[in-house]
Design an enzyme around this catalytic site. Structure first.
Site, PDB file in Angstrom:
ATOM      1  N   GLU A  18      -3.586  -8.790   3.069  1.00 34.90           N
ATOM      2  CA  GLU A  18      -3.392  -9.346   4.411  1.00 34.90           C
ATOM      3  C   GLU A  18      -4.556  -9.046   5.359  1.00 34.90           C
ATOM      4  OE1 GLU A  18      -2.114  -5.104   4.972  1.00 34.90           O
ATOM      5  OE2 GLU A  18      -2.053  -6.591   3.358  1.00 34.90           O
ATOM      6  N   HIS A  63      -4.495  -4.468   0.195  1.00 26.26           N
ATOM      7  CA  HIS A  63      -4.285  -5.045   1.520  1.00 26.26           C
ATOM      8  C   HIS A  63      -4.780  -6.486   1.540  1.00 26.26           C
ATOM      9  CE1 HIS A  63      -2.782  -1.670   3.870  1.00 26.26           C
ATOM     10  NE2 HIS A  63      -3.648  -0.881   3.273  1.00 26.26           N
ATOM     11  N   CYS A  94       0.826  -1.216   0.000  1.00 19.13           N
ATOM     12  CA  CYS A  94       0.000   0.000   0.000  1.00 19.13           C
ATOM     13  C   CYS A  94       0.861   1.268   0.000  1.00 19.13           C
ATOM     14  CB  CYS A  94      -0.983  -0.027   1.171  1.00 19.13           C
ATOM     15  SG  CYS A  94      -2.359   1.151   0.962  1.00 19.13           S
TER      16      CYS A  94
END
Length: 308
Positions: free
Chosen positions: A237, A235, A142
């Site tokens: 994750e 993102h 990011c």
């Protein structure tokens, strides 16, 4: 194989409850193998949540990984107890003479600032420069991806007219990349950011290859040839409820945010979100560790070749 994390790290209990094989430092001392050395520079304010999310993904391979946590020394966050940071985190001065197979640099909520206005920008630049000689493959997430594209290649970030928040479909555009191996033609990824980079700016850099894009979110994945530097703008994750937490936080702050797109069923925030990106998140990190770290890193990591 397990992921080795510091003794008593909060992520341990979470990951063990998910049947993820976690090895503490004490047990790892009995192992006679060469584990991968991975450094995590955690710039997120929610450090415990972020370290848990990334430890979960880095553990989902047959490879043994030793994860070390690092923070900046020029800026100390206020959202994580200092006893946690002192117990589990190191800083650049303590690792600058070491070598790592891989490094992950997280995003940070500083997108609206010019890069030079970020308190730890000079320190981050030193770390990014150091990574070219001391890390075999660096994985930027990011804002860190935008910061690295700017630092290494002069690609400027662009402010969006409104925050991009939601889960968006993406398409693989470079099927030959091992980072995209096994990916569906279309896959979902969460995004939460106020800035972007122009695809044409990335395409104009002959050292970068675009791997995946989104019609709404733009660039998702880019890398150098050989994957020594990888840039991920989303993102993957994130947990199932991370965007929900950010949405509620923004509501409480009176920001009046849009409901994250394609996230809550029927875009109804009263309903529990459905996680539609878990499998590709695991595949992304598994491919990175396998093909760009394990398969090509030297056995003696002190012989890592500098990036030109």
């Amino acid at each position: 194989m397990p992921i080795k994390i510091p003794n008593q790290l909060p992520a341990t209990n979470v990951l063990e409850s998910e049947n993820i094989f976690v090895m503490t430092e004490h047990r790892a001392m009995t192992q006679d193998i060469r584990p991968l050395q991975v450094l995590l520079l955690n710039l997120m304010p929610t450090k415990i949540a972020t370290e848990t999310q990334l430890a979960r993904l880095l553990s989902n391979t047959p490879l043994q990984v030793e994860l070390e946590l690092m923070q900046t020394s020029t800026y100390v966050g206020k959202n994580t107890p200092q006893e946690h940071m002192l117990k589990f985190y190191t800083d650049f001065e303590h690792v600058k003479d070491r070598y790592f197979d891989g490094m992950v640099i997280t995003g940070a909520p500083v997108e609206k600032l010019d890069f030079q206005q970020v308190e730890y920008w000079d320190e981050l630049c030193r770390i990014m420069e150091w990574s070219k000689t001391h890390v075999h493959s660096t994985f930027h997430i990011c804002w860190a991806a935008q910061a690295a594209l700017y630092y290494h290649y002069g690609i400027q970030k662009i402010a969006l007219p409104e925050k991009l928040s939601g889960v968006y479909p993406h398409w693989v555009v470079r099927r030959s990349s091992m980072l995209m191996r096994g990916f569906d033609d279309c896959f979902m990824v969460p995004h939460s950011r106020n800035t972007t980079v122009a695809l044409e700016d990335v395409m104009a850099c002959d050292k970068l290859k675009i791997l995946a894009v989104s019609e709404k979110a733009g660039l998702y994945a880019a890398a150098t040839e050989g994957g020594r530097q990888i840039f991920i703008t989303g993102h993957s994750e994130y947990d199932a409820d991370t965007l929900k937490g950010e949405y509620i936080r923004d509501l409480k702050q009176g920001i009046n945010p849009h409901v994250p797109e394609n996230y809550f069923p029927n875009d109804d925030p009263s309903r529990e979100p459905i996680m539609s990106w878990r499998s590709h998140a695991n595949l992304l990190y598994m491919n990175w560790l396998n093909y760009f770290v394990y398969q090509s890193t030297p056995y003696d990591i002190q012989t890592i070749e500098p990036i030109e």
